[in-house]
Scaffold this motif. Structure first.
Motif, PDB file in Angstrom:
ATOM      1  N   GLU A 219      -3.538  12.666 -12.612  1.00  0.00           N
ATOM      2  CA  GLU A 219      -4.595  11.648 -12.660  1.00  0.00           C
ATOM      3  C   GLU A 219      -5.829  12.297 -13.279  1.00  0.00           C
ATOM      4  OE1 GLU A 219      -5.583  10.480  -8.604  1.00  0.00           O
ATOM      5  OE2 GLU A 219      -6.617  12.362  -8.243  1.00  0.00           O
ATOM      6  N   ALA A 221      -8.802  11.670 -12.316  1.00  0.00           N
ATOM      7  CA  ALA A 221      -9.858  11.656 -11.291  1.00  0.00           C
ATOM      8  C   ALA A 221     -10.316  13.052 -10.874  1.00  0.00           C
ATOM      9  CB  ALA A 221      -9.369  10.888 -10.061  1.00  0.00           C
ATOM     10  N   PHE A 261       5.457   0.235 -18.876  1.00  0.00           N
ATOM     11  CA  PHE A 261       4.831  -0.016 -17.565  1.00  0.00           C
ATOM     12  C   PHE A 261       4.759   1.269 -16.745  1.00  0.00           C
ATOM     13  CE2 PHE A 261       5.203  -1.035 -13.012  1.00  0.00           C
ATOM     14  CZ  PHE A 261       4.122  -1.878 -12.861  1.00  0.00           C
ATOM     15  N   ARG A 262       5.893   1.921 -16.594  1.00  0.00           N
ATOM     16  CA  ARG A 262       5.884   3.196 -15.866  1.00  0.00           C
ATOM     17  C   ARG A 262       6.491   4.267 -16.756  1.00  0.00           C
ATOM     18  NH1 ARG A 262       8.717   2.239 -11.561  1.00  0.00           N
ATOM     19  NH2 ARG A 262       6.956   1.561 -10.348  1.00  0.00           N
ATOM     20  N   SER A 263       5.646   5.138 -17.298  1.00  0.00           N
ATOM     21  CA  SER A 263       6.157   6.189 -18.167  1.00  0.00           C
ATOM     22  C   SER A 263       5.754   7.540 -17.606  1.00  0.00           C
ATOM     23  CB  SER A 263       5.653   5.979 -19.595  1.00  0.00           C
ATOM     24  OG  SER A 263       4.316   5.581 -19.585  1.00  0.00           O
ATOM     25  N   GLU A 270     -10.489   5.884 -15.623  1.00  0.00           N
ATOM     26  CA  GLU A 270     -10.896   5.996 -14.224  1.00  0.00           C
ATOM     27  C   GLU A 270     -12.401   6.228 -14.132  1.00  0.00           C
ATOM     28  OE1 GLU A 270      -7.620   7.414 -11.419  1.00  0.00           O
ATOM     29  OE2 GLU A 270      -7.892   9.110 -12.753  1.00  0.00           O
ATOM     30  N   TYR A 318      -5.793   9.651   0.737  1.00  0.00           N
ATOM     31  CA  TYR A 318      -7.237   9.837   0.618  1.00  0.00           C
ATOM     32  C   TYR A 318      -8.026   8.560   0.856  1.00  0.00           C
ATOM     33  CZ  TYR A 318      -5.751   8.068  -3.926  1.00  0.00           C
ATOM     34  OH  TYR A 318      -5.161   7.329  -4.914  1.00  0.00           O
ATOM     35  N   GLU A 338       1.228  -3.978 -10.370  1.00  0.00           N
ATOM     36  CA  GLU A 338      -0.079  -3.314 -10.425  1.00  0.00           C
ATOM     37  C   GLU A 338      -0.585  -3.074 -11.848  1.00  0.00           C
ATOM     38  OE1 GLU A 338      -0.167   0.421  -8.311  1.00  0.00           O
ATOM     39  OE2 GLU A 338      -2.082   0.966  -9.232  1.00  0.00           O
ATOM     40  N   GLU A 340      -4.411  -2.166 -11.908  1.00  0.00           N
ATOM     41  CA  GLU A 340      -5.532  -1.282 -11.552  1.00  0.00           C
ATOM     42  C   GLU A 340      -5.643  -1.213 -10.033  1.00  0.00           C
ATOM     43  OE1 GLU A 340      -9.254  -2.001 -13.496  1.00  0.00           O
ATOM     44  OE2 GLU A 340     -10.397  -0.879 -12.011  1.00  0.00           O
ATOM     45  N   GLU A 399     -13.463   4.186  -6.333  1.00  0.00           N
ATOM     46  CA  GLU A 399     -12.756   4.528  -7.563  1.00  0.00           C
ATOM     47  C   GLU A 399     -11.986   3.354  -8.172  1.00  0.00           C
ATOM     48  OE1 GLU A 399      -8.771   6.226  -7.362  1.00  0.00           O
ATOM     49  OE2 GLU A 399      -9.559   7.941  -8.465  1.00  0.00           O
ATOM     50  N   ALA A 401      -9.443   2.609 -10.806  1.00  0.00           N
ATOM     51  CA  ALA A 401      -8.526   3.446 -11.608  1.00  0.00           C
ATOM     52  C   ALA A 401      -7.480   2.553 -12.261  1.00  0.00           C
ATOM     53  CB  ALA A 401      -7.841   4.474 -10.705  1.00  0.00           C
TER      54      ALA A 401
END
Ligand code: GAP
Length: 532
Positions: A219, A221, A261-263, A270, A318, A338, A340, A399, A401
């Motif tokens: 990430e 972040a 979508f999901r790679s 962010e 978190y 999803e 964001e 956040e 993201a």
């Protein structure tokens, strides 16, 4: 408007390849799972979204809840950070997926993606109970009702049934024995779930051993948290303020799927917003609403976009509150997936990176001292204890993201429109003009009689300000069809009348309407359309 349910992903993926939006990475070597290359038009689309996010978050953030000017600065941190970063952030210990293998065919699945449903038949007891296995990222209520409709079709012949149970996130031993493998259909052959860390590792420098292992960031972040003090010390910022970053992230996803979508390599946008703890709930609500509104500015229909609050069992380690902006993708419809997440991260990250017990820690205090507040309280006669407590604190973080590459997918899905009634193009992409990779096509009707010269001059003038394309090849119908397929909102055609009247036709991609417009009005016409 075409509903997401009516859009075919295979056709969209083929269009993306054919027209230079997205190619499978290293295709000539057979590709590599979970990686994609963005072609010329995909890159332009991605950059347009990226620039708009940067403009709306860094250059011109929304006005705050009390009418105040919100301050957000930009950052571009390294992809590889000191590996201690990921120990303290919780990623080395906690960024795991539970995996199961089918012992019959060796296919591997995320345990929390395999869902088991019990179906029984109260009016026909002899049928007993039947177990159905479904694959899902998460099945919320809407997705469950869509799944239920599918089961209903399967069991229609038996007229009446009850589908029971909300799906569990973790599979019990008992569940595993009833699961069928979605790959080979064998029942009860799954291994126990094993944890699998999602971080991709690498070895900077010449020695490849555990001591020299580093990670490609999962990430963007954490690079922001590591630079909190640098930004505070070098920029004229005061809490509350935000730090924004756009860049690549890497996750060794077990099941990369649904196109981009999901790679395993993707881009994130962010922003970490640092605020006083007692204002954090107000800022959480603020960003929750602002982020939803921002997605609408990309031309996404409101009915395709929802806000979904996380249940307490879904929250990341978190986070004390989180809401997802979700989009109705063709592969989730009528459910949502999803796009964001807006998370209340509290003081988790700054505290985690502030530890100072040994040489594995940063030994750096990441807190904030509000001198103005201190002076104000002193003048008001507030007691010393309260002043100390209120003026020095670890800021809380809100956040927003999101995935830039996922945003590309959303705009492609939203724009993708089958047009069986149109001659020439089976599909068109109805991008909002501001985000279209090409803003206008410029065509001489025929490649002679002075038309190419006027068209070339128009092209050379406009290209200084806008992404435009000159095309003089093939019939005018074919040129229009190509522009429709890549989502170009306007085409300007120079024809015989241009020579005498100084006007051209402007053709609208969506309505097919054509009107004449003076050559010297085109710049203003485009500026007005692209500012919307
Ligand atoms: N810093 C918090 C964070 O990374 P996340 O929900 O894991 O939160 C944020 O990721 C966004 O990044 C997601 O909403 C999604 O848009 C995008 N994203 C996450 N994993 C992705 C993947 N494997 N492929 C594409 N986009 C991804």
């Amino acid at each position: 408007m075409t509903r997401p349910e009516e859009k075919n992903m295979d056709e969209l993926v083929a269009l993306c390849k054919r027209r230079g939006f997205v190619y499978p990475a290293s295709e000539i070597y057979g590709g590599i799972r979970g990686f994609w290359d963005y072609g010329p038009l995909g890159t332009a689309l991605k950059n347009n979204i990226r620039d708009w996010w940067w403009h709306c978050m860094v250059e011109c953030p929304p006005i705050g809840p009390d009418g105040e000017v919100v301050s957000i600065v930009g950052l571009d941190s390294a992809i590889i950070q000191n590996p201690k970063t990921w120990i303290h952030s919780g990623h080395v210990g906690g960024f795991n997926d539970p995996l199961v293998d089918c012992k019959a065919c060796n296919a591997r699945f995320r345990a929390d993606h395999l869902k088991l449903f019990k179906v029984n038949f109260p009016e026909n007891q002899s049928l007993g109970e039947i177990y159905v296995t479904a694959m899902a990222d998460h099945l919320d209520e809407k997705a469950w009702s869509s799944f239920e409709k599918k089961i209903r079709k399967v069991f229609e012949a038996n007229r009446s049934y009850v589908a029971e149970g909300s799906p569990s996130n973790q599979l019990s031993e008992n569940d595993r024995l009833k699961l069928r493998c979605p790959n080979c259909d064998t029942e009860g052959k799954f291994t126990e779930p094993k944890t699998f860390n999602l971080m991709l590792d690498t070895y900077p420098g010449p020695i490849r051993d555990e001591d020299n292992k580093a990670y490609l960031r999962p990430e963007t972040a954490q690079g922001i948290f590591l630079n909190f003090k640098n930004v505070l010390d070098t920029m004229r910022v005061k809490v509350p303020f935000g730090i924004a970053q756009i860049g690549k992230s890497f996750r060794n996803e077990v099941t990369p799927r649904n196109f981009i979508f999901r790679s395993r390599e993707f881009e994130q946008m962010e922003m970490e917003f640092f605020c006083p703890p007692d204002e954090s709930q107000q800022w959480y609500e603020f960003w929750r609403n602002e982020r939803y509104k921002w997605w609408l500015t990309l031309g996404i229909a409101e009915e395709n976009l929802i806000l979904r609050d996380h249940g307490s069992d879904e929250l990341a380690h978190y986070s004390s509150a989180c809401v997802d902006v979700e989009y109705k993708y063709p592969f989730t419809a009528p459910g949502y997936g999803e796009l964001e997440g807006v998370a209340h991260r509290g003081a988790y990250d700054l505290t985690a990176h502030s530890k100072g017990d040994n040489n594995k820690d940063s030994n750096t205090k990441l807190d904030y001292f509000d001198q103005e507040l201190q002076v104000k309280m002193q003048n008001e006669g507030v007691d010393k204890e309260t002043i100390r407590e209120k003026s020095r604190y670890v800021p809380h973080v809100i956040e927003p993201a999101s995935g830039l590459t996922r945003a590309v997918l959303v705009l492609l899905c939203e724009a993708f429109t089958p047009t069986p009634e149109r001659e020439g193009s089976k599909y068109i992409l109805k991008f909002k003009p501001k985000f279209a990779p090409i803003k206008a096509g410029i065509f001489p009707l025929v490649n002679k009689d002075g038309m190419p010269e006027i068209a070339t001059k128009l092209y050379m003038d406009l290209r200084r300000k806008y992404a435009v394309e000159y095309d003089a090849k093939q019939s005018i119908g074919k040129r229009y069809a190509r522009m429709d397929e890549v989502g170009t909102p306007f085409c300007f055609t120079i024809d015989g009348d241009t020579l005498t009247t100084g006007t051209v036709t402007v053709r609208d991609r969506d309505t097919l309407a054509q009107e004449r417009i003076a050559l010297d009005k085109i710049d203003a016409f485009l500026a007005a359309k692209l500012s919307q």
